[in-house]
Scaffold this active site. Structure first.
Site, mmCIF file in Angstrom:
data_model
loop_
_atom_site.group_PDB
_atom_site.id
_atom_site.type_symbol
_atom_site.label_atom_id
_atom_site.label_comp_id
_atom_site.label_asym_id
_atom_site.label_seq_id
_atom_site.Cartn_x
_atom_site.Cartn_y
_atom_site.Cartn_z
ATOM 1 N N ASP B 508 1.350 -0.923 0.039
ATOM 2 C CA ASP B 508 0.265 0.074 0.076
ATOM 3 C C ASP B 508 0.777 1.328 0.303
ATOM 4 O OD1 ASP B 508 -2.199 2.319 0.456
ATOM 5 O OD2 ASP B 508 -1.391 1.869 2.845
ATOM 6 N N ASP B 707 -1.430 -1.244 5.678
ATOM 7 C CA ASP B 707 -1.537 -0.519 7.270
ATOM 8 C C ASP B 707 -3.395 -0.061 7.786
ATOM 9 O OD1 ASP B 707 -1.694 2.160 5.771
ATOM 10 O OD2 ASP B 707 -0.731 3.071 7.225
#
Lengths: 225, 821
Positions: B508, B707
């Site tokens: 990400d 996250d």
């Protein structure tokens, strides 16, 4: 439950130790006597007492003799192996080169191997018999009696690798008695051990101190049956 | 469906684990059961309406083992004052016993102590104390003993007992070997006393050997009680092999003694007590070393458990009171002085300090903490005194969660372990068959009974499935433990095994590759204004903004100590920017769209704007009174470790992709900066999982690193989900691996650890199989058949013990694992 198991195991251990401490564990000593008796019975006609030497004599069919003392304290040679010296002389024996306890009688032509085994006084209740004297030897010199696994024999170690052996069970053995000699003194006295007529020069498996090993021996076996 | 963990006691090998699994698996209502031999734990999924936990425990017990529920039970012994008679004791028992979660309570009036066993999930200690107070008595400072201490004590006791058994066994085995075998080795020159001459006193000789063997058998009695019971239950295990092998030797030797006693002196050669003695002694030694090594494999957990301090200083009524950590409640204000450990998790409410969190995150540089910052229990306060409010206590703290995670991981099974389990399950019965067949073949082809017996014993003894059972779980225990040391929490054996197969890693962008905290990177201005004034006006305009870009501009101005100007008017234009009035000037701050709509001429800075965008930065235009004043570029900074980590992954032959909602241009710019191979840009949060799925459809093993909450579905979809520790709880919950730090270098570390662990498992399995594959034919007399030597059962026992010890030693080598730097 656990406690019971431990007690049981401790009891087994105790009993085992007690048992091991007991004289009855000497099965070799015990059977050595009974088998010697059987052997004497089989050769009863050839067992005599040598008054001069104070020994009992067992004579083989070929005239070889095994003598054992009636009383160690009264005999100089407590055990004797006696046989015809001629085959040895023919094989090169120089009688002057034999060890001290080996004696040659030119008059009879016989060779005697004399062994001092002890000084113990043997007392008998009643008239002594050949077996009784042997029992006294087993009692006094138990360490001389052994089992020879390879031949299923018992034997009495006379010293210097010389022995007299007899079958544990004569019914299962074709060598009821065997004269076992250490060939080395004879070799040292000029004998070619392979040329001694009537005697077999062979390697024999022995056990000493829990250790098996092979040694050269001069053997003369007899079937008494 | 209910899931329970049970502690299984009494297992001695992998076959035991299999037997316990089988016994429970047969129960109606049991969905799934798995027993880990190394951790001695059973995990069982069952329908509580069809089968009870008691029935499961009974099934385990019937299989010959003992099952204990893995409750998080705490046991507290608490002195209580105010009791005047036995009735007082009864009253306390009654009151405390009524509390839900209290398993048992016993009050000793004589010692004035209340012993309570309770489940901390259901009842707090403070509630128990309160109940005692309500009953009219005063609870004093407690002494507690928890499950961990009990487990540790039990293991230490087991190690000590095994050592004592080994020593006793060795004390009797040495003379036994001396008597039985010493004289057979001529060069040793060992002699026996005349009264033990086997050809003169064979019975005594045999009985002495027996007497020396009995204590050895007592020391190893467990092999017989467990081994024979297992045979009766038709689920033979390693103990069955030992029991059968040594019992055969002992029984035959006792028979030989009997034969000697009836004057068959030749049987003096058929005494095999020393074989049994040496086998038991060597296996006890092996078991001792195994227990010690097994203890070392779980050192990571012990280390983690040892991190927590025992007490905390709580501020109550302006007084500092030191209380046991178990009594700390959520909301308590805790004082931590320099050099002390933070007792529980919380939030700083007073003071400023630096805290060493390396024991939890692996991060060696102490972290600054000020009011509002979170602190983690077990970390070390370095410099200043702080006060913080406890937010998580007991099993809710980060440390407790980490311990649970590592414990669960260590107790889990990797797919590779299943093969070893299957083999172990069939191994022992097959060995029995091989031993019997080998002995029979030799006997019927002309060898005597003694020869056949030694073959039988040697095969039984050499073929131990111990090493097979230990090969995988020990490596996983050490591997996951080692990971925890470096802040890489791997949630299970399966994750550990799959990680090394990863071919593509999807990162990400925001918060993972980048810091997730945009900053001002460039300020471009026109002639109408200077640089600082531009930033000052922009920051003043954005003051109070909750937009990340606005916050970045405010932070940028604060860094340069620029004073904020007063706003006369503020207007937010959603999706475009803002319009404000400062000191009589109309300020527009926003994107290109806003400027175009307000007819602001942009040509002067068009080129600069394109350049900034191509570098992955977000250009924000500013106009003053309809005149273009400049551009402030804001960008999310790439983490220092990102490029290095991605380079390392490339070296490992792994394709690296980046997934982001950003436009292609920005995404490409970041990708170029860090060396990303594949960019998945303009992906809506809900589509991240789909993108991962597409990669998987290409036949690749995909790991996803993220996250945020929005990453959770993608983390779950990926073959391996890796959550960055600074991220959200949801992300960590969905992930297979949690990185305690935000350092991306931990990603290659996790893969490296997985590879090392798998290599270690394969080595272990190789050795375990090799011992048996080579050992069994050797013991069965294969070499002898071709004129070679026959394997003495004593050497078979030594080889068998060596196999377990070598596998454990190899697993412990993983402790030397060092991550990439």
């Amino acid at each position: 439950m656990k406690r019971k198991k431990r007690l049981l195991l401790a009891a087994i251990l105790g009993a085992t130790l007690l048992f091991t401490a007991c004289q009855s564990t000497d099965v070799v000593g015990k059977v050595a006597v009974t088998s010697f008796e059987e052997m004497l019975n089989a050769a009863s006609d050839n067992v005599s007492f040598d008054e001069e030497k104070g020994t009992w004599t067992l004579e083989s069919p070929a005239g070889d003799e095994f003598k054992w003392s009636k009383d160690f304290s009264a005999t100089e040679a407590d055990s004797i192996i006696e046989f015809d010296a001629a085959p040895y002389i023919s094989a090169g024996l120089d009688v002057t080169k034999l060890p001290e306890n080996y004696s040659y009688d030119p008059s009879t032509g016989r060779l005697s191997l004399n062994f001092a085994l002890g000084d113990e006084k043997f007392s008998y209740s009643g008239e002594a018999k050949p077996l009784d004297s042997f029992k006294k030897i087993v009692e006094a010199k138990r360490s001389l009696i052994g089992y020879h696994e390879a031949l299923d024999h018992y034997g009495i170690a006379l010293g210097d690798g010389n022995m007299f052996e007899w079958a544990k069970d004569m019914t299962k053995n074709d060598k009821d008695i065997v004269f076992v000699l250490n060939p080395q003194p004879f070799i040292d006295a000029g004998v070619n051990p392979e040329q001694v007529e009537g005697w077999v020069f062979a390697k024999v498996e022995m056990m000493e101190n829990g250790k098996k090993f092979e040694v050269d021996k001069l053997l003369k076996p007899f079937d008494l049956k | 469906m209910r899931n329970e963990n049970l502690k299984i006691l009494g297992m001695t090998c992998a076959a035991c684990a299999k037997a316990a699994e089988r016994a429970v698996g047969k129960l109606d209502g049991v969905e799934k059961v798995s027993v880990n031999y190394a951790t001695e734990k059973m995990n069982v999924d069952f329908d509580a309406e069809k089968v009870s936990i008691e029935q499961i425990k009974a099934a385990v017990s019937k299989a010959g083992y003992e099952a204990e529920e893995e409750k998080e039970t705490k046991e507290v012994s608490m002195p209580v004052s105010g009791m005047t008679c036995a009735a007082c004791a009864k009253a306390i028992e009654k009151a405390v016993g009524k509390l839900q979660g209290v398993e048992s309570v016993a009050v000793n009036f004589a010692t004035e102590k209340v012993s309570v066993k309770y489940n901390p999930k259901d009842v707090r200690l403070s509630e128990i104390k309160q109940t005692i107070i309500k009953a009219g008595y005063t609870p004093l400072e407690i002494e507690n003993k928890n499950r961990v201490d009990e487990d540790k004590e039990r293991k230490e006791k087991e190690i000590k007992t095994l050592w004592i058994k080994f020593v006793i066994s060795a004390i009797f085995t040495v003379p036994l070997v001396y008597i039985a075998m010493g004289p057979m080795v001529p060069w040793l020159g060992w002699k026996l006393p005349a009264w033990l001459e086997p050809m003169q006193f064979p019975l005594l000789y045999g009985l002495v050997e027996l007497a020396l063997t009995i204590p050895v058998i007592i020391a190893g009695y467990r092999f017989y009680t467990v081994g024979f019971k297992a045979i009766i239950r038709r689920s033979p295990n390693m103990d069955s092999l030992i029991a059968m092998g040594t019992a055969a030797a002992v029984i035959y030797s006792i028979y030989s003694i009997y034969r000697i006693s009836i004057y068959d002196f030749m049987y003096v050669d058929d005494l095999y007590f020393e074989t049994a003695g040496v086998i038991i002694t060597l296996i006890l030694l092996g078991k001792y070393l195994e227990a010690v090594s097994k203890g070392r494999t779980s050192e990571a957990i012990k280390k983690l458990m040892g991190l927590a301090p025992k007490t905390a200083i709580v501020i109550q009524d302006d007084k500092e009171i030191e209380i046991p950590i178990e009594e700390v409640e959520v909301g308590d204000i805790i004082l931590v002085k320099p050099g002390e450990k933070i007792p529980v998790d919380g939030e700083v409410i007073e003071g400023h300090t630096t805290i060493d969190e390396s024991m939890l995150t692996g991060e060696s540089i102490p972290v600054d903490k000020k009011v509002g910052d979170k602190v983690i229990g077990a970390s070390i306060n370095k410099h200043g005194s702080i006060k913080f409010r406890a937010t998580k206590v007991g099993s809710d703290t980060a440390l407790a969660q980490i311990i649970k995670l590592v414990e669960d991981a260590q107790g889990s099974k990797a797919p590779i372990a299943q093969m070893a389990d299957i083999v172990s399950g069939y191994f022992v019965p097959i060995v029995f068959v091989i031993a019997t067949l080998s002995a029979a073949i030799w006997y019927f082809t002309g060898q005597d009974a003694v020869f056949a017996l030694t073959i039988f014993i040697a095969v039984l003894v050499i073929a131990c499935p111990c090493a097979l059972g230990l090969a995988t779980p020990t490596a996983i225990m050490v591997g996951t433990g080692k990971g925890a040391e470096y802040g890489v929490l791997i949630k299970g054996g399966e994750a550990l095994e799959t990680t090394h197969k990863v071919q593509t890693i999807v990162f990400d962008k925001t918060g993972t590759i980048t810091e997730g905290r945009p900053e001002v990177t460039d300020i471009v201005h026109t002639d109408v204004i200077d640089r600082n004034r531009l930033l000052q006006i922009a920051a003043s305009a954005e003051k109070g903004s909750e937009h990340p870009l606005g916050e970045a501009i405010v932070r940028g101005a604060e860094k340069e100590n620029l004073e904020m100007l007063k706003l006369d008017r503020f207007l937010a234009i959603p999706g475009h920017g803002i319009e404000v009035e400062i000191e009589g000037q109309i300020i527009l701050l926003g994107n290109r769209k806003l400027m175009v709509e307000r007819n602001i001429e942009l040509a002067q800075l068009e080129e600069e704007s394109d350049r900034l965008a191509s570098e992955g930065k977000t250009p924000m235009y500013m106009a003053i009174d309809s005149q273009l004043a400049g551009i402030i570029a804001v960008a999310d900074i790439v983490k220092e470790s990102s490029a290095k980590a991605i380079r390392k992954l490339h070296e490992m032959g792994i394709e690296v992709a980046m997934i982001t909602g950003d436009n292609k241009k920005t995404a490409q710019a970041i990708a170029k900066q860090v060396g990303i191979d594949r960019v998945l840009a303009e992906v809506l949060p809900g589509d991240k999982a789909n993108e991962v799925k597409k990669l998987q459809e290409e036949g690749k093993k995909v790991a996803m690193v993220g996250d945020g909450i929005n990453d959770a579905p993608a983390l779950a979809q990926a073959d391996i989900g890796i959550a960055i520790g600074s991220g959200t709880d949801v992300a960590m919950e969905s992930a297979d691996i949690v990185l305690m730090r935000s350092d991306l270098m931990d990603v290659p570390t996790a893969i490296q650890l997985s590879k090392s662990t798998l290599r270690n498992i394969k080595q272990n399995l190789f050795w375990a199989f090799a011992y048996n594959v080579a050992g069994i034919p050797l013991a069965a007399g294969l070499l002898y058949a071709f004129g070679g030597p026959k394997l003495n059962p004593v050497f078979a026992a030594a080889a068998m013990s060596l196999s377990s010890v070598s596998v454990l030693t190899n697993a412990l080598r993983l402790k030397n694992f060092k991550p990439y730097k």
